[in-house]
Write an enzyme that holds these catalytic residues in place. Structure first.
Site, PDB file in Angstrom:
ATOM      1  N   ARG A  40       0.866  -1.187   0.000  1.00 19.81           N
ATOM      2  CA  ARG A  40       0.000   0.000   0.000  1.00 19.81           C
ATOM      3  C   ARG A  40       0.896   1.229   0.000  1.00 19.81           C
ATOM      4  O   ARG A  40       1.641   1.480   0.964  1.00 19.81           O
ATOM      5  CB  ARG A  40      -0.932   0.009   1.219  1.00 19.81           C
ATOM      6  CG  ARG A  40      -1.917   1.181   1.189  1.00 19.81           C
ATOM      7  CD  ARG A  40      -2.914   1.016   0.053  1.00 19.81           C
ATOM      8  NE  ARG A  40      -3.693   2.227  -0.203  1.00 19.81           N
ATOM      9  CZ  ARG A  40      -4.869   2.497   0.390  1.00 19.81           C
ATOM     10  NH1 ARG A  40      -5.372   1.645   1.285  1.00 19.81           N
ATOM     11  NH2 ARG A  40      -5.524   3.591   0.078  1.00 19.81           N
ATOM     12  N   GLY A  41       0.852   1.980  -1.118  1.00 15.87           N
ATOM     13  CA  GLY A  41       1.810   3.049  -1.326  1.00 15.87           C
ATOM     14  C   GLY A  41       1.854   4.073  -0.228  1.00 15.87           C
ATOM     15  O   GLY A  41       2.925   4.488   0.210  1.00 15.87           O
ATOM     16  N   THR A  44       3.964   2.639   2.898  1.00 14.10           N
ATOM     17  CA  THR A  44       5.370   2.187   2.924  1.00 14.10           C
ATOM     18  C   THR A  44       6.180   2.534   1.677  1.00 14.10           C
ATOM     19  O   THR A  44       7.346   2.140   1.583  1.00 14.10           O
ATOM     20  CB  THR A  44       5.423   0.654   3.113  1.00 14.10           C
ATOM     21  OG1 THR A  44       4.803   0.030   1.987  1.00 14.10           O
ATOM     22  CG2 THR A  44       4.750   0.228   4.396  1.00 14.10           C
ATOM     23  N   ARG A  45       5.590   3.239   0.694  1.00 16.23           N
ATOM     24  CA  ARG A  45       6.313   3.451  -0.571  1.00 16.23           C
ATOM     25  C   ARG A  45       7.678   4.094  -0.341  1.00 16.23           C
ATOM     26  O   ARG A  45       8.669   3.694  -0.937  1.00 16.23           O
ATOM     27  CB  ARG A  45       5.482   4.320  -1.511  1.00 16.23           C
ATOM     28  CG  ARG A  45       6.249   4.692  -2.796  1.00 16.23           C
ATOM     29  CD  ARG A  45       5.451   5.580  -3.752  1.00 16.23           C
ATOM     30  NE  ARG A  45       4.408   4.814  -4.430  1.00 16.23           N
ATOM     31  CZ  ARG A  45       3.120   4.962  -4.219  1.00 16.23           C
ATOM     32  NH1 ARG A  45       2.704   5.836  -3.296  1.00 16.23           N
ATOM     33  NH2 ARG A  45       2.230   4.258  -4.865  1.00 16.23           N
ATOM     34  N   GLY A  72      -8.306   4.864  -9.205  1.00 17.88           N
ATOM     35  CA  GLY A  72      -9.433   4.006  -9.530  1.00 17.88           C
ATOM     36  C   GLY A  72      -9.348   2.681  -8.799  1.00 17.88           C
ATOM     37  O   GLY A  72      -8.411   2.404  -8.080  1.00 17.88           O
ATOM     38  N   GLU A 106      -4.630  -7.704  -6.114  1.00 18.36           N
ATOM     39  CA  GLU A 106      -3.280  -8.258  -6.253  1.00 18.36           C
ATOM     40  C   GLU A 106      -3.132  -9.500  -5.381  1.00 18.36           C
ATOM     41  O   GLU A 106      -2.611 -10.537  -5.819  1.00 18.36           O
ATOM     42  CB  GLU A 106      -2.229  -7.224  -5.830  1.00 18.36           C
ATOM     43  CG  GLU A 106      -1.985  -6.135  -6.842  1.00 18.36           C
ATOM     44  CD  GLU A 106      -0.891  -5.181  -6.384  1.00 18.36           C
ATOM     45  OE1 GLU A 106      -0.568  -4.260  -7.148  1.00 18.36           O
ATOM     46  OE2 GLU A 106      -0.363  -5.352  -5.252  1.00 18.36           O
TER      47      GLU A 106
END
Length: 776
Positions: A40-41, A44-45, A72, A106
């Site tokens: 999940r950006g 933790t990106r 989206g 995903e």
């Protein structure tokens, strides 16, 4: 095949055939990535995920991370494809992961690939309690309440997500709570590396005999060291060099920044040229650079070392056959960064020496059990029906002699065939070799020069299993430069030397026979003859005048032969003539001095050795003056022809002959080194040997009518062996001897010899003198 029996076959039946036939899809899937990271950006990106991605890449692990901002709710098809094309997925499950339908899609895809494709899923619970995931508590309960409201018309999607989360929670992996992130990342990377090696080993499904090869290669590669190492894999065609290289590549490629497997270098360089291969290598290297550099591509091969000297690379050069290929594609050690490994497969050991590789692994044929297993993998592919064919496996294995290529080709050709078809195919192989196997082996022969080809074919037809030094003397007299030629044949894996004996794989010998046979449909136009039908045709029709250089006639397999002695007289190029009964003569091959010293006295005595199959007619004015080796057991005439004046003979081996005398008068035989006339029971005297100053061995054992040995024998300073055992009528011998090199002197059983010759000079090399049974 020695060691093959019903127990061996039963062992194969009960072991590995079924797993090999039903190997998982993961062993055949074409992976594009090693690792896919699902995260999940917003969580933790720019922190944990970024640090993990960097660490994975630094360790040569090809990692996919989607760094774009996601918009989206519909997951991109590109991401779904990336999951399918990855060996492993790392799911970084953070606080807000379950709020994203994209992330959950995903995850669902990852779990699907785990079930269907052998994919590996490794979760990292990042500041999240794993039990909350398992039971969907806390923030997960809130997230799913949101999803149920949003997808009330598509509840099957939410159900799929819940099931995926439940599956994920059953996989025990990493909990980041109370851990130093740097240590956790090190642990993850280490585990991924080990996991990838395990996955890569699935490439070995269906392969046989690889465990020991891989163990040896692991030791030679020494992956833990930081030096640059070049390793050669050497062996004959079809022995499995490429397969070994592929397995090693699959096991270790993830540990390198740049990897390239350049297959069939020999074939591609012949077809496209070295510049093409250089460009292929450079293009691959630049493609893996980030960003790629078209400027370097345009500069050409000279830029490769500029690119690679700071990079840890793995390069495989497969089937190299020219020094220039290695110079252009691998240069030397200082081309590459620390920890790099270059693996070169070749049939030519000398190329590896020239390249100064750090170590060489010799690929060897399979043992009996391994050969049987590999054959069965390809001949049956499953257990059903194998019991009915067990008696036919033996002949198949005898033909292939542990060569992996031949085992695969023959096994595949027999797959799903009836027992009668098996028998027909195996019978056919006795006359017509398998073309697919022969074509592969033949490429090694085609790379030889003319002298090397002649040496190889002479060994194939006449000297397989013979003493190297003895054969060298004969073939040197033919002008073939034996010492360098035999070294090159050994380096190119066409012959082996064991205990100084020349040996070769049965299929290589068969290839040599076939090469000569295919030169012409007419036997008389071939250089060497061994098949009984061909020899009979040539001798009875008086053909072969210009082409035939060698004849090997095995009387044990022939019927009665009737031909004119003029057939030999017309063969101007005849160098090698061997006529014997192989069933009897195997013990009469060339013996070393060491063997002769310890050989039993009565080994040849009392043999009844009759050659009544060969009937000659005509005037005995024959035999080519080009002869280097005359090996004719049971020679039917009383002497050699008076017009026989060859300049090259090294050996006259005429055991059990009808000779009364070898030749009359003095003949100049400067190269003659071996005269062997065992049990020539009509021989009454020896000739004048003063024209044969280089004679090394004179063996007259069992010549029971021999009365006189010419006095010239005493002056042969290079004579090593003089064996007169059992010459019971011998009365006259040289009054003095000056034989400085003599090591074996046997007069055992010469009961009428009353005076031992006077020894002049030094005979300090004589360890064996046998005088038992003489009258002195």
């Amino acid at each position: 095949m020695e060691g093959f029996n019903d127990k061996s076959l039963q062992k194969v039946l009960s072991s590995s055939i079924s797993p090999m036939a039903s190997s998982s899809s993961s062993s055949t899937h074409q992976w594009k990535y090693d690792v896919f990271i699902s995260f999940r950006g917003e969580d933790t990106r720019k922190s944990f995920t970024d640090h993990l991605y960097t660490a994975l890449c630094q360790n040569g692990i090809n990692t996919f991370m989607d760094d774009r901002l996601r918009r989206g709710e519909q997951i991109s098809p590109m991401l779904l494809n990336a999951i399918e094309e990855s060996r492993v997925s790392i799911i970084i499950f953070s606080d807000n992961y379950a709020f994203s339908g994209w992330c959950l899609d995903e995850l669902a895809k990852i779990i699907e690939c785990v079930k269907v494709m052998g994919h590996k899923a490794l979760p990292v619970f990042y500041n999240v309690d794993p039990s909350h995931v398992r039971h969907q508590l806390g923030s997960l309960a809130e997230a799913f309440a949101k999803h149920e409201r949003m997808y009330r018309e598509k509840m099957e999607t939410v159900v799929k997500w819940r099931e995926a989360l439940t599956e994920l929670a059953t996989i025990s992996r990493w909990d980041s709570r109370n851990r130093h992130e740097s240590k956790l990342i090190e642990e993850i990377v280490r585990d991924i590396l080990n996991k990838l090696v395990g996955i890569s080993s699935s490439y070995m499904n269906g392969l046989v005999g690889m465990a020991s090869c891989i163990e040896a290669m692991d030791s030679l590669l020494s992956l833990g060291s930081f030096d640059v190492r070049m390793i050669g894999i050497w062996g004959m065609a079809g022995i499995g060099k490429t397969t070994i290289a592929k397995v090693v590549y699959e096991r270790i490629y993830t540990q390198f920044e740049v990897c390239f497997f350049l297959s069939t270098v020999r074939e591609q360089s012949q077809k496209f040229g070295l510049p093409y291969l250089r460009m292929e290598l450079l293009s691959q290297i630049l493609e893996e650079m980030n960003p790629p550099s078209s400027r370097l591509l345009n500069k050409g091969i000279n830029s490769i070392k500029d690119v690679l000297y700071s990079r840890k690379v793995l390069i495989i050069l497969d089937d190299v056959d020219q020094r220039q290929q290695m110079e252009d594609l691998a240069g030397d050690h200082n081309w590459f960064g620390l920890g790099s490994r270059i693996i070169i497969t070749t049939r030519d050991r000398h190329l590896l020496t020239c390249q100064e590789v750090d170590a060489t692994y010799e690929a060897k044929k399979l043992d009996n059990d391994e050969a049987l297993k590999l054959f069965c993998v390809h001949a049956f592919r499953h257990k059903h029906g194998m019991d009915d064919f067990r008696q036919l496996c033996g002949p198949a294995l005898n033909y292939t002699k542990g060569l992996p290529l031949a085992l695969k080709v023959l096994g595949s050709s027999l797959y799903a065939k009836s027992k009668n078809e098996w028998k027909s195919e195996l019978e056919k192989l006795k006359q017509f070799p398998n073309k697919e196997v022969q074509n592969v082996l033949k490429t090694s022969f085609e790379g030889l020069d003319d002298c090397e080809q002649n040496i190889f074919l002479d060994i194939v037809f006449f000297y397989n299993g013979h003493d190297k030094d003895f054969v060298g003397e004969i073939l040197d007299s033919c002008g073939f430069f034996f010492s360098i030629g035999i070294r090159n044949l050994e380096d190119k894996s066409l012959i082996t030397i064991s205990e100084n004996k020349l040996c070769m794989h049965d299929l290589l010998q068969e290839m040599g026979w076939e090469i000569v046979r295919q030169k012409s449909e007419v036997a008389g136009k071939r250089s060497r003859l061994r098949a009984h039908e061909d020899i009979n045709h040539v001798l009875t029709t008086n053909t072969g005048i210009e082409a035939v250089e060698g004849i090997f006639l095995d009387l044990s397999t022939s019927k009665d032969l009737n031909f004119s002695i003029d057939a030999f007289a017309k063969m101007k190029r005849l160098r090698l003539l061997k006529i014997c009964d192989l069933q009897i003569d195997r013990s009469l091959e060339y013996l070393s001095e060491k063997v002769l010293i310890t050989y039993p006295h009565d080994v040849w005595m009392g043999r009844k050795y009759l050659y009544n199959k060969l009937h000659l007619y005509g005037d005995p004015k024959f035999l080519s003056n080009s002869l280097s080796d005359l090996y004719w057991h049971g020679y039917p005439l009383k002497s050699l022809p008076s017009n026989f004046h060859p300049k090259k003979p090294v050996e006259l081996n005429m055991c059990f002959s009808q000779l009364k005398q070898l030749w009359e008068g003095k003949k100049q035989f400067d190269k003659l080194k071996y005269v062997i006339l065992i049990q020539s029971q009509n021989l009454t005297k020896t000739p004048d040997f003063s024209g044969a100053p280089n004679l090394k061995k004179l063996i007259l054992k069992g010549c029971t009518s021999l009365v006189e040995v010419h006095p010239s024998i005493g002056a042969l300073k290079k004579l090593i062996v003089l064996d007169l055992e059992g010459c019971k009528k011998l009365k006259s011998f040289s009054s003095s001897i000056r034989m400085e090199s003599l090591q074996i002197f046997i007069l055992y059983g010469c009961s009428k010899l009353k005076k031992f010759p006077e020894v002049q000079g030094n005979m300090e090399h004589l360890p064996k003198l046998s005088l038992q049974g003489i009258a002195i």
